[in-house]
Each structure stands twice: as structure tokens, then as C-alpha cells.
Design an enzyme around this catalytic site. Structure first.
Site, mmCIF file in Angstrom:
data_model
loop_
_atom_site.group_PDB
_atom_site.id
_atom_site.type_symbol
_atom_site.label_atom_id
_atom_site.label_comp_id
_atom_site.label_asym_id
_atom_site.label_seq_id
_atom_site.Cartn_x
_atom_site.Cartn_y
_atom_site.Cartn_z
ATOM 1 N N ASP A 1 -9.963 38.767 9.182
ATOM 2 C CA ASP A 1 -10.425 38.035 10.356
ATOM 3 C C ASP A 1 -11.792 37.471 9.992
ATOM 4 O O ASP A 1 -12.675 38.227 9.540
ATOM 5 C CB ASP A 1 -10.591 38.975 11.554
ATOM 6 C CG ASP A 1 -9.281 39.337 12.232
ATOM 7 O OD1 ASP A 1 -8.202 38.999 11.691
ATOM 8 O OD2 ASP A 1 -9.337 39.968 13.299
ATOM 9 N N SER A 6 -19.491 40.436 5.544
ATOM 10 C CA SER A 6 -19.431 39.975 4.166
ATOM 11 C C SER A 6 -18.550 38.746 4.011
ATOM 12 O O SER A 6 -18.293 38.028 4.979
ATOM 13 C CB SER A 6 -18.936 41.110 3.264
ATOM 14 O OG SER A 6 -19.357 40.866 1.944
ATOM 15 N N HIS A 28 -6.798 42.609 3.774
ATOM 16 C CA HIS A 28 -5.358 42.697 3.555
ATOM 17 C C HIS A 28 -4.936 41.770 2.414
ATOM 18 O O HIS A 28 -5.665 40.836 2.046
ATOM 19 C CB HIS A 28 -4.613 42.337 4.842
ATOM 20 C CG HIS A 28 -4.922 43.259 5.985
ATOM 21 N ND1 HIS A 28 -4.020 44.190 6.466
ATOM 22 C CD2 HIS A 28 -6.059 43.424 6.733
ATOM 23 C CE1 HIS A 28 -4.574 44.866 7.461
ATOM 24 N NE2 HIS A 28 -5.810 44.421 7.643
#
Length: 259
Positions: free
Chosen positions: A86, A226, A142
């Protein structure tokens, strides 16, 4: 002048003492008192979280929270590249023939980012994509596609800010910060997934050490806001036409496809 002042201030505050102090506090029970105000300030969607907000022991466990199962829809097209995080699609562009990219009018060396001119050469004239995670975002990472793991390693020792100010005034943060690189292979095409640590904390934690990754499965997490950089070989990636820069993206959302 602004750039010099910014770098000086960051150097003065970015050291082992400061990093350890922040880490110690975010892992302490004392930091638990800040969780609800943190969630309110950053408008975090509590309905998506796997656990109740009162169950987190400290700010670190809340920051690295998991989401409810199937709350993110993973695109199932075999050749689609999905967002591994996200975040915000901050930039996308072409890697030039000398394995260099230009982000916000700054030059970044892919050779420096990957730690080797030989590794960087395969991505010359390919495509780069930068995904930024703010403190408000879900911070688990992911797999962007079904792939074999060809190589994984870490580089760098310090981590500087990778937000807009960090990109604008910092010293090549994307290629010099602490970073963990995973080289993936899908249908004989190589994809480099560079997970860049953020300010103060070398914050990349790898949790999936398998030799193959399935699209959408959890592989790592950040302990601080990050950035993820994706690198594709020449003529191997096609971006979905409905994306503009910057754009909010979610885990599992199709960014484009391998061609």
C-alpha cells in the site's frame, strides 16, 4: 543552501544513538499510549486491521500490523505485476543505457543501488517504478508476481529520509540507504525488487525465505515508512494506462504486466 542545511541536520540526528533510542521507545510499553492518537492523526482504517487496536503491546506492533484475510484483492492475471505494498506510485520511467534513472531532477545509479555494474546492466533501457510508503500506510510487503528467487542480499549501513524532502535534498537516498534486494524471475524475465530502509532505522525485515514466491503472499515488512523500487528489463513491462503519477495504490492492484 537548503540542500546543504537539510543534509547537515540529517547527519547530526541520524546516528546509532538516535536510532537505538527510537527503536527502544517504539518497542516499549510506554509507546502504547500513542497508538490511538497515531491512528487518528494518520486516519488509519481500523476496520481493515486483523486485530483490535487495544490489543497491540507497543507502537512497533501497531505499525507492523496485519490486515484481515482477503481485505486486499490480488489480481489473478498470470502475467500481471501487482503492487507489493500500500503506498503512492511516486514515479515511473525509463532506465537509460548507462543504468541511470532521473527522479525529481536527481540522478540515481542503478549500479550503486544494486551494488554491481554487472547486475545493473540487465536493466539498462528498462523500466523503473518507485512506490513510497508514508507512516499512514500498511507496512507489510507482498510478492508482485509468481516468481523464482534468483538472488537476495543487503547493502548499505545508514538510512536517511525517503519522503519528498529526502528525495529532493538527500544524497542519493534510493541508492545509498540500507536496502534489501531480491531478484525475481518470471517467464525468463528478471525483476529487481529493492526495499529501501527509511530514516534512522534500517527497517527492512524479511520473513519469507522460500525459493519461490506466490503473487500476493507476504514476504517482508518495514518497521518505518519507506520505499520499494521495482526494476524491469528492456521491453519486458507495460504499465496499465489508467495510472498517473502520483497515484495511491494498494497491495494486489495490477500495475501492469510482463510482456
Amino acid at each position: 543552501m537548503k540542500q546543504k542545511l537539510y543534509r547537515t541536520l540529517i547527519e547530526l540526528t541520524n546516528g546509532p544513538f538516535t536510532a537505538n533510542l527510537i527503536k527502544k521507545f517504539t518497542h516499549s510499553k510506554l509507546s502504547r499510549r500513542l497508538i490511538k492518537s497515531y491512528a487518528t492523526f494518520y486516519r488509519i482504517n481500523l476496520d481493515e486491521m486483523l486485530d483490535d487496536i487495544n490489543s497491540y503491546e507497543n507502537l512497533h506492533t501497531f505499525f507492523t500490523r496485519k490486515l484481515k484475510e482477503n481485505i486486499r484483492v490480488i489480481d489473478q492475471n498470470e502475467d500481471s505485476i501487482v503492487s507489493p505494498v500500500d503506498g503512492v506510485l511516486e514515479d515511473i520511467g525509463k532506465i537509460d543505457g548507462n543504468s541511470v534513472i532521473y527522479v525529481k531532477n536527481k540522478t540515481y545509479s542503478i549500479s550503486e543501488m544494486l551494488g554491481s555494474s554487472d547486475r545493473a546492466r540487465k536493466y539498462a533501457e528498462g523500466t523503473y517504478m518507485i512506490l513510497y510508503l508514508s507512516p499512514a500506510h500498511y507496512h507489510r510487503i507482498h510478492s508482485p508476481i509468481n516468481a523464482k528467487i534468483m538472488n537476495r542480499y543487503s547493502l548499505g549501513s545508514k538510512s536517511y529520509p525517503v519522503n519528498r524532502l529526502g528525495i529532493k535534498y538527500g544524497d542519493s537516498t534510493l541508492s545509498k540507504n540500507f536496502r534489501t534486494i531480491t531478484e525475481l524471475e518470471h517467464d525468463w524475465k528478471s525483476i529487481a525488487m529493492v526495499k529501501v530502509g527509511a530514516m534512522f532505522i534500517n527497517s527492512v525485515e524479511i520473513i519469507n525465505h522460500d525459493l519461490e514466491w506466490k503473487k500476493g503472499e507476504e514476504v517482508a515488512y518495514f518497521s518505518f515508512g519507506s520505499t520499494v523500487v521495482l526494476l524491469f528489463e528492456k521491453n519486458s513491462f507495460q504499465l496499465n494506462e489508467d495510472f498517473s503519477v502520483p497515484s495511491e495504490v494498494r497491495v494486489g492492484q495490477a500495475l501492469g504486466k510482463i510482456i
